[in-house]
Motif scaffolding. Structure first.
Motif, short mmCIF file in Angstrom:
data_model
loop_
_atom_site.label_atom_id
_atom_site.label_comp_id
_atom_site.label_asym_id
_atom_site.label_seq_id
_atom_site.Cartn_x
_atom_site.Cartn_y
_atom_site.Cartn_z
N HIS A 215 0.99 -1.17 0.04
CA HIS A 215 -0.12 0.10 -0.04
C HIS A 215 0.94 1.19 0.09
CE1 HIS A 215 -3.40 2.75 0.94
NE2 HIS A 215 -2.70 3.09 2.23
N ARG A 216 1.97 1.21 0.67
CA ARG A 216 2.80 2.36 0.92
C ARG A 216 3.43 2.51 -0.57
NH1 ARG A 216 8.02 3.11 4.84
NH2 ARG A 216 8.48 5.11 4.56
N HIS A 217 3.89 1.66 -1.24
CA HIS A 217 4.55 1.72 -2.42
C HIS A 217 3.46 2.28 -3.40
CE1 HIS A 217 7.49 0.78 -5.73
NE2 HIS A 217 6.27 0.07 -6.12
N SER A 219 0.91 3.91 -2.88
CA SER A 219 0.62 5.09 -2.78
C SER A 219 1.68 6.19 -3.32
CB SER A 219 0.30 5.51 -1.23
OG SER A 219 -0.82 4.85 -0.67
N ARG A 220 2.95 5.87 -2.95
CA ARG A 220 4.25 6.67 -3.36
C ARG A 220 3.96 6.98 -4.96
NH1 ARG A 220 9.41 4.93 -0.16
NH2 ARG A 220 8.78 6.14 1.97
#
Length: 265
Positions: A215-217, A219-220
Motif C-alpha cells: 500500500h505504501r509503495h 501510494s508513493r
C-alpha cells in the motif's frame, strides 16, 4: 449451545470445502492451469483449506464416545479423534502459511518488480516448502507426543482433561472409560503453543506487514504520477511569448486599414 456451535462450524466447513474445490476447478480449467506461480500458490492454499474443513465437517462424529455424556454426536474413538486433529492442525497451518506465501509473492511483484522467471526459480521453492514442511513437521510432532485430544469442540487439545478426569491422576483410566486422563501433557502443550502463535500472531503479522508495504509503495507511485501529470500539463500548455505581437481588436484593425487607404490616395 455446544450442539448448535458444532452444527454451525460443520456447516460452514462444508461450504468452505465446496468453495476451495471450486477454486481448484477454476485453476485447472483456466488456460494457464498450474503453469504460473500464483496459480500454484492458490492451489496449495485451497488444498490446505480443504484438509482443514473436512476435519471439522463431521458434526462431531469423530469425537470419542467416552465423552458422549457431554458432547453431542460423539460416536468415534481416540483413533478417529487423532486423525481429525492431525487434519485440523496440518490444514489450518498449511492454509495460513500459504496465505503468507501469496502475500510475499505479491510483494515481490508490486514493490520489487521481480520477474516471473526469478520468482519461479529463486523464490517459489521456499514459498511451497515452508507451508508444507512446517505443517507436516508440527503435525507429526503433535502425533508423536499424543497431542490430539478432544477439548469440547475439536480434537486439538494438547492434554486430555474432560470432566470425568477431574480429581484423577494423569495416566489413570476412570472406570467405564477407555482413554487415560492427562493424555498428552507438557511436550504437546509446548508444540501446540508454537503452532497457535504462528496461526494467531505471526501469520496475520506477515500479512499486515506485506500489505502495508504494498500500500505504501502504490501510494508513493500514485503521488509521483500525480506530480508528473501536473508538470506534463504545464509544459503542454501554450506559453506566452513577449516577441509575438498582440492580437489587434477588430475595431482598431478597421481604423488602421482606413488610414492606410487615405495615405495611399
Amino acid at each position: 449451545h455446544e450442539k448448535n456451535l458444532t452444527i454451525i462450524l460443520s456447516s460452514s466447513a462444508i461450504v468452505s470445502t465446496i468453495s476451495s474445490s471450486t477454486l481448484i476447478w477454476m485453476i485447472v480449467r483456466s488456460p494457464e492451469r498450474l503453469t504460473t506461480t500464483r496459480h500454484r500458490i492458490l492451489f496449495g492454499m485451497a488444498v490446505g483449506d480443504i484438509i482443514y474443513s473436512l476435519s471439522i465437517a463431521t458434526y462431531g462424529a469423530m469425537v470419542p464416545s467416552d465423552e458422549d455424556y457431554y458432547t453431542w454426536n460423539a460416536h468415534g474413538n481416540q483413533i478417529t479423534c487423532t486423525v481429525s486433529g492431525f487434519m485440523t492442525m496440518v490444514g489450518a497451518l498449511m492454509s495460513c502459511l500459504y496465505s503468507c506465501s501469496l502475500n510475499i509473492y505479491s510483494l515481490a511483484i508490486v514493490k520489487y518488480n521481480k520477474t516471473d522467471s526469478y520468482i519461479s526459480t529463486k523464490m517459489e521453492p521456499f514459498l511451497h516448502a515452508v507451508p508444507i514442511v512446517m505443517s507436516l513437521a508440527f503435525g507429526f510432532a503433535l502425533l508423536a507426543t499424543r497431542g490430539y485430544n478432544h477439548d469440547g469442540l475439536g480434537c486439538i487439545a494438547p492434554t486430555y482433561d474432560p470432566p470425568h478426569c477431574h480429581g484423577i491422576e494423569d495416566g489413570q483410566v476412570r472406570e467405564g472409560f477407555e482413554i487415560p486422563c492427562g493424555r498428552g501433557g507438557l511436550p504437546s502443550s509446548i508444540i501446540a503453543s508454537v503452532v497457535f502463535s504462528i496461526i494467531v500472531f505471526w501469520s496475520p503479522t506477515t500479512t499486515s506487514v506485506t500489505l502495508g508495504m504494498m500500500h505504501r509503495h502504490v501510494s508513493r507511485q500514485e503521488r509521483r504520477m500525480g506530480r508528473y501529470g501536473e508538470r506534463a500539463l504545464n509544459h503542454s500548455a501554450p506559453q506566452e511569448n513577449n516577441n509575438t505581437p498582440a492580437a489587434v481588436p477588430v475595431g482598431e484593425s478597421n481604423g488602421i486599414n482606413s488610414m492606410m487607404r487615405s495615405i495611399a490616395t
